[in-house]
Design a protein around this motif. Structure first.
Motif, PDB file in Angstrom:
ATOM      1  N   PRO A 176      11.718  46.983  53.453  1.00  0.00           N
ATOM      2  CA  PRO A 176      10.319  46.674  53.754  1.00  0.00           C
ATOM      3  C   PRO A 176       9.376  46.933  52.591  1.00  0.00           C
ATOM      4  N   CYS A 177       8.367  46.064  52.466  1.00  0.00           N
ATOM      5  CA  CYS A 177       7.235  46.346  51.586  1.00  0.00           C
ATOM      6  C   CYS A 177       6.064  46.621  52.518  1.00  0.00           C
ATOM      7  N   ASN A 178       5.560  47.825  52.446  1.00  0.00           N
ATOM      8  CA  ASN A 178       4.469  48.171  53.358  1.00  0.00           C
ATOM      9  C   ASN A 178       3.125  47.635  52.885  1.00  0.00           C
ATOM     10  N   GLU A 179       2.948  47.615  51.558  1.00  0.00           N
ATOM     11  CA  GLU A 179       1.634  47.270  51.003  1.00  0.00           C
ATOM     12  C   GLU A 179       1.296  45.802  51.161  1.00  0.00           C
ATOM     13  N   ASN A 180       2.279  44.924  51.057  1.00  0.00           N
ATOM     14  CA  ASN A 180       1.971  43.502  51.133  1.00  0.00           C
ATOM     15  C   ASN A 180       2.655  42.798  52.297  1.00  0.00           C
ATOM     16  N   PHE A 181       3.998  42.672  52.237  1.00  0.00           N
ATOM     17  CA  PHE A 181       4.645  41.931  53.325  1.00  0.00           C
ATOM     18  C   PHE A 181       4.354  42.583  54.677  1.00  0.00           C
ATOM     19  N   GLY A 182       4.477  43.898  54.712  1.00  0.00           N
ATOM     20  CA  GLY A 182       4.194  44.606  55.956  1.00  0.00           C
ATOM     21  C   GLY A 182       2.753  44.375  56.397  1.00  0.00           C
ATOM     22  N   ALA A 183       1.831  44.592  55.464  1.00  0.00           N
ATOM     23  CA  ALA A 183       0.413  44.513  55.807  1.00  0.00           C
ATOM     24  C   ALA A 183       0.009  43.115  56.258  1.00  0.00           C
ATOM     25  N   TYR A 184       0.502  42.076  55.546  1.00  0.00           N
ATOM     26  CA  TYR A 184      -0.003  40.724  55.837  1.00  0.00           C
ATOM     27  C   TYR A 184       0.878  39.938  56.794  1.00  0.00           C
ATOM     28  N   ALA A 185       2.196  40.031  56.619  1.00  0.00           N
ATOM     29  CA  ALA A 185       3.075  39.252  57.494  1.00  0.00           C
ATOM     30  C   ALA A 185       3.281  39.944  58.838  1.00  0.00           C
ATOM     31  N   LEU A 186       3.345  41.292  58.803  1.00  0.00           N
ATOM     32  CA  LEU A 186       3.665  42.018  60.032  1.00  0.00           C
ATOM     33  C   LEU A 186       2.479  42.780  60.601  1.00  0.00           C
ATOM     34  N   GLY A 187       1.402  42.858  59.820  1.00  0.00           N
ATOM     35  CA  GLY A 187       0.189  43.473  60.342  1.00  0.00           C
ATOM     36  C   GLY A 187       0.186  44.992  60.354  1.00  0.00           C
ATOM     37  N   THR A 188       1.068  45.621  59.555  1.00  0.00           N
ATOM     38  CA  THR A 188       1.066  47.083  59.535  1.00  0.00           C
ATOM     39  C   THR A 188       1.550  47.626  58.193  1.00  0.00           C
ATOM     40  N   ARG A 189       0.982  48.755  57.753  1.00  0.00           N
ATOM     41  CA  ARG A 189       1.479  49.439  56.565  1.00  0.00           C
ATOM     42  C   ARG A 189       2.319  50.658  56.970  1.00  0.00           C
ATOM     43  N   ASP A 190       2.684  50.721  58.216  1.00  0.00           N
ATOM     44  CA  ASP A 190       3.467  51.846  58.723  1.00  0.00           C
ATOM     45  C   ASP A 190       4.944  51.625  58.377  1.00  0.00           C
ATOM     46  N   THR A 191       5.497  52.535  57.552  1.00  0.00           N
ATOM     47  CA  THR A 191       6.873  52.379  57.081  1.00  0.00           C
ATOM     48  C   THR A 191       7.854  52.261  58.243  1.00  0.00           C
ATOM     49  N   LEU A 192       7.702  53.128  59.217  1.00  0.00           N
ATOM     50  CA  LEU A 192       8.674  53.126  60.319  1.00  0.00           C
ATOM     51  C   LEU A 192       8.603  51.831  61.118  1.00  0.00           C
ATOM     52  N   LYS A 193       7.388  51.314  61.291  1.00  0.00           N
ATOM     53  CA  LYS A 193       7.266  50.048  62.030  1.00  0.00           C
ATOM     54  C   LYS A 193       7.898  48.895  61.252  1.00  0.00           C
ATOM     55  N   ASN A 194       7.710  48.915  59.939  1.00  0.00           N
ATOM     56  CA  ASN A 194       8.301  47.843  59.121  1.00  0.00           C
ATOM     57  C   ASN A 194       9.822  47.938  59.083  1.00  0.00           C
ATOM     58  N   LEU A 195      10.328  49.171  59.025  1.00  0.00           N
ATOM     59  CA  LEU A 195      11.787  49.348  59.096  1.00  0.00           C
ATOM     60  C   LEU A 195      12.301  48.891  60.458  1.00  0.00           C
ATOM     61  N   GLU A 196      11.551  49.201  61.465  1.00  0.00           N
ATOM     62  CA  GLU A 196      11.966  48.821  62.814  1.00  0.00           C
ATOM     63  C   GLU A 196      12.023  47.302  62.954  1.00  0.00           C
ATOM     64  N   TRP A 197      11.041  46.628  62.346  1.00  0.00           N
ATOM     65  CA  TRP A 197      11.024  45.146  62.392  1.00  0.00           C
ATOM     66  C   TRP A 197      12.312  44.591  61.757  1.00  0.00           C
ATOM     67  N   ILE A 198      12.731  45.198  60.631  1.00  0.00           N
ATOM     68  CA  ILE A 198      13.966  44.750  59.995  1.00  0.00           C
ATOM     69  C   ILE A 198      15.166  45.043  60.889  1.00  0.00           C
ATOM     70  N   TRP A 199      15.208  46.249  61.429  1.00  0.00           N
ATOM     71  CA  TRP A 199      16.337  46.630  62.293  1.00  0.00           C
ATOM     72  C   TRP A 199      16.451  45.683  63.491  1.00  0.00           C
ATOM     73  N   GLU A 200      15.312  45.384  64.103  1.00  0.00           N
ATOM     74  CA  GLU A 200      15.322  44.477  65.257  1.00  0.00           C
ATOM     75  C   GLU A 200      15.922  43.112  64.895  1.00  0.00           C
TER      76      GLU A 200
END
Lengths: 287, 412
Positions: free
Chosen positions: A202-226
């Motif tokens: 996960p990239c929290n600063e950009n992909f997470g923030a803009y594509a997934l709507g969050t800079r939360d590391t755990l949420k971005n990791l969770e999105w990948i895991w899902e």
């Protein structure tokens, strides 16, 4: 500093310069674990990188010899190095821009030649160091800073490309799969030929923030895991699924490229040139 | 006009002026420039060639594919020129001497690799067999369009470059050895700018019978096994190149580096790196200067050329002198760093080159005492005829201008 970092990395170049919560440092730690479990020493491995987040954050962290190529050309440089120094292990750690966009032709042809290197494509699904533009591995439809209406191009899977080109080991994993990644990297390094390991993180600063709507590391990791499981935490199917694991294992099934060239030299009546010298102090002459 | 023979002073200022006297046992062949260039590389210890086929440089690749395995070396056919030069840079970094060869359209694709190799001080030889352009132009016609491109062969500035140009098959052999030597000594990329005429034509070629006997002139590969890997603020030459794969801990990258090779974003480091990359060459210009001259001392008009163009120009100058014109001939062999010191005399200059836009002429205008006395005679896709150069020499000597011949652009 952990013991593996102490053993293999440069104290002056760590901790990583990557952003808070970035997966690059964690994956590098796993690479070290795989190297350590194989009993490889610092001088056994040449560490190569490209440009972008992955290139910049991993370059010169390795305690042995390092190279950081121009954007996309790490495998072309590695090809030259491998024929000059065939006894080393080459670990080429690049991003999705290097592997799947600007350097794809070199990736394809290194796979075709069965060049003896292990490519670890650490994929954060976009050009994040330039501020978060979509790349060929960004999932279609996702919002980035250069796809404000959603990415209109279909993405592609570099594993399929290198397998079709003739890679002898191909695997896919993610920053959510520690043990699987170590197992895969160990196998990749044991293949005397072209190994490709695709690791999404996960990239929290950009992909997470803009594509997934969050800079939360755990949420971005969770999105990948899902997306490796095909369902979300609350049981709904995901919009697409990434199949992870070893996708193709033909390790040591055909000759490695530098060996082919050395065999050709012998066939022509020559003695293969090599710069692998006995180690001595100071300046040495090779002739 | 009365026929007056003016005494000739001829000189060749190049290392092979002496080498040719020293090595006399060998074979005499009728061969092409590409063949001579290949043999020069093999004799210099080149053991890796990686490139992409392109006319008129392809023959070098073909010769290499046959010759390299015989001497223990490796031929690689890359997927493009970018890959070809990066492969060579990697091989040289791994400790083997390497070369690539291309022509204009491939040459411009190498700029990325040029910057990387120059910054990391990787010895390498790049051959550009120039054809007429722009872009693909005419594949089988000579051009001299990469005079400036070879100097500014990568982006970002802050570099100095070494560029050499041969004008015969025999010279292609010696000059290639010389290029490898300079690459090793200066830890940089040396470019050989040859052209379609010199690379394709067949001519008398002498090859020493045993290259092992060239040990006295070939600079061997040394390896730098210890810090500093990049001597900063230093113009020192003969610093051994770095080597990846021997566990020295060297770091090589595309970034501005520290003396260990780490990437750094501090201006002092940038200045220190630039000082080294520029001044290791500029401060040793005397060791790079190579040229051929006829009658420079008494000439009133000096014809200037390099490569294939110099052949008809020299013939015209010798003829003009026989007819009483105080003409001189200056053939540049080292094109970069530019030989300003050869243009100190305040005389008329006639610059002949194989393009219509005028490239070499601009440097001569800059270096000469009076740029109004510098005249341009361009020709595109074919050599100047001796008659054309003769008419131009006469015009410049008599009237201070090139007569208005068809197809010859004079307006620079």
């Amino acid at each position: 500093m952990n013991k593996l970092a102490q053993k293999y990395l440069r104290p002056s170049q760590i901790p990583t310069k990557a952003c808070h919560g970035c997966g690059i440092g964690m994956i590098e730690n796993w690479l070290l674990q795989a190297i350590d479990e194989l009993g490889l020493k610092q001088e056994d491995v040449v560490f190569g990188t490209g440009i972008g987040c992955v290139g910049r954050q991993t370059f010169a962290t390795w305690g042995g010899d390092n190279f950081g190529a121009t954007h996309g050309r790490a495998l072309a440089v590695a090809t030259g190095l491998k024929i000059a120094q065939p006894d080393k292990k080459y670990l080429v750690v690049v991003g999705d821009g290097d592997a799947a966009a600007i350097g794809t032709s070199h990736l394809i042809h290194a796979a075709r030649r069965n060049l003896g290197v292990t490519v670890v494509c650490e994929d954060n699904m976009g050009y994040e160091s330039t501020g978060g533009q979509f790349s060929p591995t960004t999932p279609a439809g996702y919002v980035t800073n250069s796809s404000p209406y959603g990415m209109v191009e279909p993405s592609f899977d570099p594993c399929d490309v290198v397998k079709a080109a003739g890679a002898t080991f191909v695997a896919e994993t993610t920053a959510t799969q520690w043990h699987q990644t170590i197992k895969i990297v160990k196998k990749a390094l044991q293949n005397d030929g072209f190994s490709f390991v695709h690791v999404r993180f996960p990239c929290n600063e950009n992909f997470g923030a803009y594509a997934l709507g969050t800079r939360d590391t755990l949420k971005n990791l969770e999105w990948i895991w899902e997306h490796t499981q095909g369902r979300t935490a609350d049981g709904k199917p995901t919009d697409f699924t990434w199949e992870t694991g070893i996708k193709h294992d033909a390790s040591n099934s055909r000759p490695e490229f530098s060996k082919i060239l050395r065999d050709l030299v012998r066939k022509a009546g020559g003695t293969p040139a090599s710069a692998a010298l006995d180690r001595v102090e100071g300046v040495v002459v090779d002739d | 006009m009365a026929v007056i023979e003016i005494a000739l002073t001829e000189r060749l200022v190049a290392p092979w002026a002496e080498w040719q006297k020293r090595y006399t046992a060998g074979r005499r062949l009728l061969e092409a420039g590409t063949y001579a260039l290949t043999e020069g590389a093999i004799a210099a210890g080149c053991r890796v060639f990686a490139g992409y086929p392109i006319t008129p440089a392809t023959d070098i690749a073909e010769y290499m594919s046959k010759r390299l395995p015989q001497v223990g070396g490796y031929y690689m056919q890359a997927e493009d020129e970018l890959a070809g030069m990066h492969m060579c840079a990697g091989a040289s970094l791994g400790g083997l001497k390497a070369m690539t060869a291309t022509s204009g359209p491939g040459y411009t694709l190498m700029h990325d690799a040029y910057g990387w190799a120059i910054t990391n001080e990787i010895p390498l030889v790049v051959v550009d067999a120039m054809r007429v352009g722009p872009i693909s132009g005419i594949t089988g016609a000579p051009g001299q369009g990469e005079f400036y491109v070879a100097r500014y062969c990568t982006h970002g500035g802050n570099i100095e470059t070494i560029v050499l140009s041969p004008n015969s098959v025999q010279e292609s052999f010696w000059l290639t050895i010389d290029a490898f030597n300079l690459a090793e000594r200066f830890r940089t990329v040396v470019t050989i700018l040859t052209d379609q005429v010199i690379s394709d034509m067949f001519e008398d070629l002498f090859l020493p019978h045993d290259y092992a006997e060239l040990g006295g002139i070939v600079v061997p590969r040394h390896h730098n096994l210890a810090m500093p890997f990049y001597p900063l603020n230093s113009d020192a030459v003969d610093v051994p190149p770095n080597v990846v794969g021997l566990g020295t801990g060297v770091c090589v990258s595309a970034y501005t580096h520290t003396e260990e090779g780490y990437d750094i974003e501090e201006m002092e480091a940038q200045w220190a790196q630039t000082y080294r990359l520029v001044n290791k060459i500029r401060h040793h210009r005397d060791q790079i200067l190579r040229y051929e001259a006829v009658g420079l001392e008494d000439a009133e008009v000096v014809a200037v050329a390099y490569g294939a163009a110099s052949r008809t120009v020299k013939t015209a100058v010798l003829g003009a002198r026989r007819r009483g014109i105080r003409a001189g001939f200056l053939r540049l062999i080292s094109l970069w760093p530019f030989a300003d010191e050869l243009f100190g005399r305040d005389v008329r200059y006639l610059v002949c080159e194989l393009n219509y836009d005028g490239q070499l002429v601009r440097e001569v205008m800059r270096a000469a005492p009076d740029k109004r006395k510098v005249h341009f005679m361009g020709k595109s896709a074919e050599l100047h005829t001796v008659a054309e150069v003769t008419a131009a020499l006469e015009g410049v000597a008599r009237d201070g201008r090139v007569p208005g011949l068809p197809y010859i652009w004079t307006d620079v």
